[in-house]
Design a protein around this motif. Structure first.
Motif, short mmCIF file in Angstrom:
data_model
loop_
_atom_site.label_atom_id
_atom_site.label_comp_id
_atom_site.label_asym_id
_atom_site.label_seq_id
_atom_site.Cartn_x
_atom_site.Cartn_y
_atom_site.Cartn_z
N ASN A 1 0.83 -1.20 0.00
CA ASN A 1 0.00 0.00 0.00
C ASN A 1 0.88 1.26 0.00
O ASN A 1 2.10 1.19 0.06
CB ASN A 1 -0.97 -0.01 1.19
N GLN A 2 0.21 2.40 -0.08
CA GLN A 2 0.92 3.67 -0.20
C GLN A 2 1.78 3.95 1.04
O GLN A 2 2.90 4.45 0.92
CB GLN A 2 -0.08 4.79 -0.42
N LYS A 3 1.29 3.59 2.21
CA LYS A 3 2.04 3.84 3.44
C LYS A 3 3.33 3.02 3.46
O LYS A 3 4.40 3.54 3.80
CB LYS A 3 1.18 3.48 4.66
N GLU A 4 3.25 1.77 3.06
CA GLU A 4 4.44 0.92 3.02
C GLU A 4 5.46 1.45 2.01
O GLU A 4 6.66 1.45 2.27
CB GLU A 4 4.07 -0.53 2.65
N LYS B 1 5.79 4.55 1.01
CA LYS B 1 6.37 5.78 1.55
C LYS B 1 7.45 5.46 2.59
O LYS B 1 8.53 6.05 2.59
CB LYS B 1 5.28 6.65 2.17
N GLU B 2 7.18 4.48 3.47
CA GLU B 2 8.17 4.08 4.47
C GLU B 2 9.42 3.51 3.82
O GLU B 2 10.54 3.77 4.25
CB GLU B 2 7.56 3.06 5.44
N GLU C 1 11.44 6.42 2.39
CA GLU C 1 12.10 7.15 3.48
C GLU C 1 13.31 6.37 4.01
O GLU C 1 14.36 6.94 4.29
CB GLU C 1 11.11 7.45 4.60
#
Length: 159
Positions: A2-5, A7-8, A11
């Motif tokens: 997903n988008q959160k994964e 993004k992490e 980073e």
């Protein structure tokens, strides 16, 4: 993923200063390649014309023939700026089907002006001009899949 994964992951790669990463999980494949900032690309974004050297004369009269001067350059190529895709996705030239394109060749653009949209993972990402100038050429067609770093537009910067 997903988008959160995602993004992490990005980073983490930035934090660890990892420049290239590839992940394959089932039918999902992700490749991330980070490079120098766009400003570092400016000197390489020039079109240079190279004229081949004339072939040396051969035969008995070669020694007596005077050297031929190289041709004079007819014009100097100007520096053109290339806008590259910052992501992988699908290129769209307008905000919605049937709408006029954001830009077309001959249009003058300013820094920050939207040039196109790249759809990636169901997200619409606006690609903005990083220099002011005139659109010389659009290098991709509407609806075409594009790669990271692919050339999208040629811009003649303002003087």
């Amino acid at each position: 993923m997903n988008q959160k994964e995602l993004k992490e992951l990005i980073e983490f790669l930035i934090e660890k200063d990892i420049t290239e990463f590839e992940l394959e999980r089932g039918d999902v494949r992700i490749r991330i390649k980070r490079g120098a900032p766009e400003a570092a690309h400016t000197p390489a974004d020039r079109i240079i014309t190279v004229h081949p050297a004339p072939a040396p004369p051969s035969g008995p009269s070669a020694a007596a023939a005077p050297p031929v001067p190289p041709p004079e350059p007819t014009h100097v190529e100007e520096a053109l700026h290339i806008v590259h895709s910052p992501i992988v996705g699908t290129y769209y030239e307008s905000p919605s089907p049937g709408s006029p394109p954001f830009v077309k060749p001959g249009d003058h653009v300013e820094v920050g002006q939207v040039l196109c949209i790249v759809e990636a993972m169901k997200l619409m990402n606006e690609i903005e001009a990083d220099v002011a100038g005139e659109i010389v050429k659009m290098l991709v067609k509407n609806g075409q899949p594009i790669e990271y770093g692919q050339d999208l537009f040629v811009i003649r910067p303002k003087k």
